[in-house]
Design a protein around this motif. Structure first.
Motif, PDB file in Angstrom:
ATOM      1  N   ALA A 235     -40.577 -51.167  57.255  1.00 38.15           N
ATOM      2  CA  ALA A 235     -39.873 -49.840  57.345  1.00 38.15           C
ATOM      3  C   ALA A 235     -41.089 -49.219  57.596  1.00 38.15           C
ATOM      4  O   ALA A 235     -41.458 -47.573  57.597  1.00 38.15           O
ATOM      5  N   GLY A 236     -41.704 -49.830  59.219  1.00 37.24           N
ATOM      6  CA  GLY A 236     -43.320 -49.108  59.294  1.00 37.24           C
ATOM      7  C   GLY A 236     -44.714 -49.089  58.808  1.00 37.24           C
ATOM      8  O   GLY A 236     -45.389 -48.705  59.775  1.00 37.24           O
ATOM      9  N   GLY A 237     -43.900 -49.212  57.048  1.00 37.58           N
ATOM     10  CA  GLY A 237     -45.394 -49.098  56.506  1.00 37.58           C
ATOM     11  C   GLY A 237     -45.936 -47.838  56.453  1.00 37.58           C
ATOM     12  O   GLY A 237     -45.715 -46.548  56.882  1.00 37.58           O
ATOM     13  N   PRO A 238     -47.192 -47.763  55.571  1.00 38.59           N
ATOM     14  CA  PRO A 238     -47.705 -46.256  54.925  1.00 38.59           C
ATOM     15  C   PRO A 238     -48.726 -45.557  56.123  1.00 38.59           C
ATOM     16  O   PRO A 238     -48.344 -46.376  58.236  1.00 38.59           O
ATOM     17  N   PRO A 239     -48.888 -44.664  56.737  1.00 41.42           N
ATOM     18  CA  PRO A 239     -49.204 -43.887  57.662  1.00 41.42           C
ATOM     19  C   PRO A 239     -50.899 -44.424  57.780  1.00 41.42           C
ATOM     20  O   PRO A 239     -51.616 -45.356  56.579  1.00 41.42           O
ATOM     21  N   GLN A 240     -51.781 -44.453  58.815  1.00 40.67           N
ATOM     22  CA  GLN A 240     -52.926 -45.142  59.349  1.00 40.67           C
ATOM     23  C   GLN A 240     -53.728 -44.836  58.453  1.00 40.67           C
ATOM     24  O   GLN A 240     -54.435 -46.072  57.816  1.00 40.67           O
ATOM     25  N   TRP A 241     -54.497 -43.220  58.312  1.00 42.44           N
ATOM     26  CA  TRP A 241     -55.012 -43.543  56.579  1.00 42.44           C
ATOM     27  C   TRP A 241     -55.029 -43.481  55.081  1.00 42.44           C
ATOM     28  O   TRP A 241     -55.860 -43.529  54.345  1.00 42.44           O
ATOM     29  N   LEU A 242     -53.000 -44.098  54.977  1.00 45.74           N
ATOM     30  CA  LEU A 242     -53.651 -44.970  54.066  1.00 45.74           C
ATOM     31  C   LEU A 242     -53.775 -46.116  53.708  1.00 45.74           C
ATOM     32  O   LEU A 242     -53.329 -46.871  52.989  1.00 45.74           O
ATOM     33  N   SER A 243     -53.577 -46.706  55.330  1.00 47.25           N
ATOM     34  CA  SER A 243     -53.798 -47.988  55.321  1.00 47.25           C
ATOM     35  C   SER A 243     -54.445 -48.704  55.926  1.00 47.25           C
ATOM     36  O   SER A 243     -55.124 -48.587  56.084  1.00 47.25           O
ATOM     37  N   ALA A 247     -51.739 -48.337  62.052  1.00 44.43           N
ATOM     38  CA  ALA A 247     -50.522 -47.513  62.216  1.00 44.43           C
ATOM     39  C   ALA A 247     -49.957 -48.533  63.113  1.00 44.43           C
ATOM     40  O   ALA A 247     -50.404 -48.784  64.391  1.00 44.43           O
ATOM     41  N   HIS A 248     -48.296 -48.281  62.934  1.00 44.19           N
ATOM     42  CA  HIS A 248     -47.586 -49.315  63.859  1.00 44.19           C
ATOM     43  C   HIS A 248     -48.427 -48.214  65.340  1.00 44.19           C
ATOM     44  O   HIS A 248     -47.725 -49.095  66.097  1.00 44.19           O
ATOM     45  N   ASP A 249     -47.763 -47.512  65.967  1.00 49.15           N
ATOM     46  CA  ASP A 249     -47.667 -46.956  67.449  1.00 49.15           C
ATOM     47  C   ASP A 249     -49.052 -46.823  67.718  1.00 49.15           C
ATOM     48  O   ASP A 249     -48.744 -48.393  68.715  1.00 49.15           O
ATOM     49  N   SER A 250     -50.288 -47.000  67.388  1.00 47.29           N
ATOM     50  CA  SER A 250     -50.978 -46.850  67.313  1.00 47.29           C
ATOM     51  C   SER A 250     -51.908 -48.564  67.822  1.00 47.29           C
ATOM     52  O   SER A 250     -52.496 -48.854  68.751  1.00 47.29           O
ATOM     53  N   ARG A 251     -51.248 -49.441  66.689  1.00 52.29           N
ATOM     54  CA  ARG A 251     -51.050 -50.839  67.613  1.00 52.29           C
ATOM     55  C   ARG A 251     -50.389 -51.378  68.198  1.00 52.29           C
ATOM     56  O   ARG A 251     -51.089 -52.403  68.827  1.00 52.29           O
ATOM     57  N   ARG A 252     -49.138 -50.910  68.011  1.00 52.94           N
ATOM     58  CA  ARG A 252     -48.245 -51.521  68.879  1.00 52.94           C
ATOM     59  C   ARG A 252     -49.120 -51.338  70.570  1.00 52.94           C
ATOM     60  O   ARG A 252     -48.937 -51.980  71.593  1.00 52.94           O
ATOM     61  N   LYS A 253     -49.654 -49.772  70.811  1.00 52.19           N
ATOM     62  CA  LYS A 253     -50.656 -49.491  72.449  1.00 52.19           C
ATOM     63  C   LYS A 253     -51.511 -50.492  72.196  1.00 52.19           C
ATOM     64  O   LYS A 253     -51.446 -51.310  73.473  1.00 52.19           O
ATOM     65  N   ASP A 254     -52.073 -50.276  71.617  1.00 48.88           N
ATOM     66  CA  ASP A 254     -53.605 -51.294  71.665  1.00 48.88           C
ATOM     67  C   ASP A 254     -52.870 -52.719  72.014  1.00 48.88           C
ATOM     68  O   ASP A 254     -53.282 -52.884  73.126  1.00 48.88           O
ATOM     69  N   LEU A 255     -52.584 -53.489  71.055  1.00 50.12           N
ATOM     70  CA  LEU A 255     -52.463 -54.660  71.470  1.00 50.12           C
ATOM     71  C   LEU A 255     -51.135 -54.867  73.016  1.00 50.12           C
ATOM     72  O   LEU A 255     -51.026 -55.662  73.449  1.00 50.12           O
ATOM     73  N   GLY A 256     -50.592 -54.012  73.547  1.00 52.29           N
ATOM     74  CA  GLY A 256     -49.928 -54.153  74.313  1.00 52.29           C
ATOM     75  C   GLY A 256     -51.007 -54.281  75.485  1.00 52.29           C
ATOM     76  O   GLY A 256     -50.640 -54.597  77.239  1.00 52.29           O
ATOM     77  N   GLU A 257     -52.324 -53.052  75.867  1.00 55.50           N
ATOM     78  CA  GLU A 257     -53.071 -52.726  76.260  1.00 55.50           C
ATOM     79  C   GLU A 257     -53.745 -53.928  76.987  1.00 55.50           C
ATOM     80  O   GLU A 257     -53.668 -54.911  77.835  1.00 55.50           O
ATOM     81  N   TYR A 258     -54.190 -53.986  75.468  1.00 55.27           N
ATOM     82  CA  TYR A 258     -55.047 -55.873  76.087  1.00 55.27           C
ATOM     83  C   TYR A 258     -54.487 -57.303  75.516  1.00 55.27           C
ATOM     84  O   TYR A 258     -54.846 -57.964  76.613  1.00 55.27           O
ATOM     85  N   ALA A 259     -52.834 -57.242  75.822  1.00 51.43           N
ATOM     86  CA  ALA A 259     -52.348 -58.238  75.986  1.00 51.43           C
ATOM     87  C   ALA A 259     -52.355 -58.100  77.407  1.00 51.43           C
ATOM     88  O   ALA A 259     -51.791 -59.137  78.408  1.00 51.43           O
ATOM     89  N   GLU A 260     -51.969 -56.283  78.658  1.00 50.36           N
ATOM     90  CA  GLU A 260     -51.914 -56.980  79.623  1.00 50.36           C
ATOM     91  C   GLU A 260     -53.232 -57.274  80.295  1.00 50.36           C
ATOM     92  O   GLU A 260     -53.208 -57.532  81.673  1.00 50.36           O
ATOM     93  N   ARG A 261     -54.163 -56.998  79.554  1.00 46.61           N
ATOM     94  CA  ARG A 261     -56.042 -57.088  80.376  1.00 46.61           C
ATOM     95  C   ARG A 261     -55.762 -58.523  80.786  1.00 46.61           C
ATOM     96  O   ARG A 261     -56.541 -59.291  81.251  1.00 46.61           O
ATOM     97  N   VAL A 262     -55.505 -59.621  79.671  1.00 48.07           N
ATOM     98  CA  VAL A 262     -56.040 -61.462  79.583  1.00 48.07           C
ATOM     99  C   VAL A 262     -54.639 -61.573  80.454  1.00 48.07           C
ATOM    100  O   VAL A 262     -54.650 -62.763  80.225  1.00 48.07           O
TER     101      VAL A 262
END
Length: 271
Positions: A235-243, A247-262
Motif C-alpha cells: 500500500a505504498g509503505g510509510p513516508p520516506q522520512w519514517l522508513s 519512498a515509492h515515487d523517489s525510488r521508482r524515479k531513481d530506478l528508472g533513471e539508472y536503468a536507462e543509464r545502463v
C-alpha cells in the motif's frame, strides 16, 4: 567534577572507536558510479565467517521443515539466473570471483530474498509465486541482493552498531543511567546512524543491481516493474522520512533513471 571527567572520558572512548575504524572502498563505481568510502570496525573475514554459520543454520532449519529447494524446476530457474548474474560482480570487485557462492530457494509465503556476506543467497518462493515474477524481475531481485553483499552493507551496519553500543555502555557506567536511559540512547543511536544509511544502502543496491542485471542480459527496466509490484502489496509503505527505504515515487524515479543509464550494457549483452 565527576560529570566533567565522564564527558572527557566519553570523548576519549569515542576518539578511540573512530581511530579503530578502517576506511575502505569495497567496490569500484561501475557505470552507475557508486563509489562511497565506508568506515569499518570489523573485518570482512569475520563477517563472512559469521554469515556462513548463520546461513547453514537457516538452511538446516528450512531442511527440517521440508522447505528447502522443494520445487526442483523453480530452483533450476533461480540458479540459472544467478549463474548469469554472479560473474558480472567482478565489474565492481574482482575478489567476488573467489567467493563460495550459494543459491537456494526457501518455500515460504514471505516476500523476501537476501544475500549474506560472501555470496550466501536465498530467495523465498512467495516472492516468485505471489508476484508472478518474470526472469527479468527475478534478476532485479537477486542483482539488488548481490549488490548488498558486494558493498558489504552488513559489515558496515555491524561496525556502526559496535560504535553506538560502545558509547551507550560507557555513558551508562559513568553517568549512572538506568535501563530506560540505555534504551533511549540506543534508539537515538539507531536513528542517527542506521536509518539514513539504510536508505543509502537501498539506493546503492538498486543502482548496482540494475547494472548487474543489464550486464547479464536482463532488462534493467524490470526493476521498476518489480518495485511497482512490491509497492502495490505494501500500500505504498510509510513516508520516506519514517522508513529505512526510499519512498515509492523517489525510488521508482531513481530506478528508472539508472536503468536507462545502463541500457547500452543490456543491448551489448544481448548481441
Amino acid at each position: 567534577m565527576k560529570r566533567r571527567f565522564a564527558k572527557l572520558l566519553l570523548g576519549v572512548v569515542a576518539l578511540s572507536a573512530v581511530s579503530a575504524c578502517q576506511t575502505v572502498q569495497t567496490t569500484g563505481g561501475g557505470e552507475v558510479g557508486v563509489d562511497r568510502s565506508q568506515m569499518m570496525m570489523v573485518s570482512s573475514q569475520e563477517i563472512e565467517q559469521a554469515s556462513g554459520q548463520q546461513y547453514q543454520q537457516v538452511l538446516s532449519e528450512a531442511r527440517k521443515k521440508g522447505a528447502l529447494n522443494r520445487d526442483a524446476a523453480q530452483l533450476f530457474r533461480v540458479r540459472a539466473i544467478s549463474n548469469r548474474l554472479i560473474p558480472q560482480s567482478v565489474a565492481f570487485r574482482k575478489d567476488a570471483s573467489r567467493w563460495q557462492w550459494e543459491v537456494n530457494v526457501i518455500s515460504s509465503d514471505e516476500l523476501n530474498a537476501w544475500c549474506m556476506a560472501g555470496g550466501k543467497m536465498a530467495i523465498y518462493s512467495g516472492l516468485i509465486d505471489q508476484l508472478r515474477l518474470t526472469d527479468d524481475e527475478i534478476a532485479a531481485v537477486m542483482g539488488h541482493e548481490i549488490a548488498h553483499a558486494l558493498r558489504e552493507h552488513s559489515r558496515e551496519q555491524v561496525s556502526k552498531a559496535m560504535v553506538t553500543s560502545m558509547g551507550a555502555s560507557v555513558a551508562g557506567a559513568l553517568l549512572g543511567i538506568g535501563e530506560l536511559g540505555q534504551d533511549l540512547m540506543s534508539m537515538v543511536g539507531k536513528v542517527t546512524f542506521e536509518l539514513p544509511n539504510s536508505r543509502l544502502h537501498e539506493t546503492e543496491a538498486d543502482r548496482i543491481g540494475v547494472e548487474l542485471a543489464a550486464r547479464a542480459g536482463y532488462d534493467p527496466r524490470a526493476a521498476v516493474r518489480l518495485w511497482d509490484k512490491m509497492a502495490g502489496r505494501s500500500a505504498g509503505g510509510p513516508p520516506q522520512w519514517l522508513s529505512t527505504h526510499p519512498a515509492h515515487d523517489s525510488r521508482r524515479k531513481d530506478l528508472g533513471e539508472y536503468a536507462e543509464r545502463v541500457m547500452p550494457l543490456f543491448e551489448q549483452a544481448r548481441r
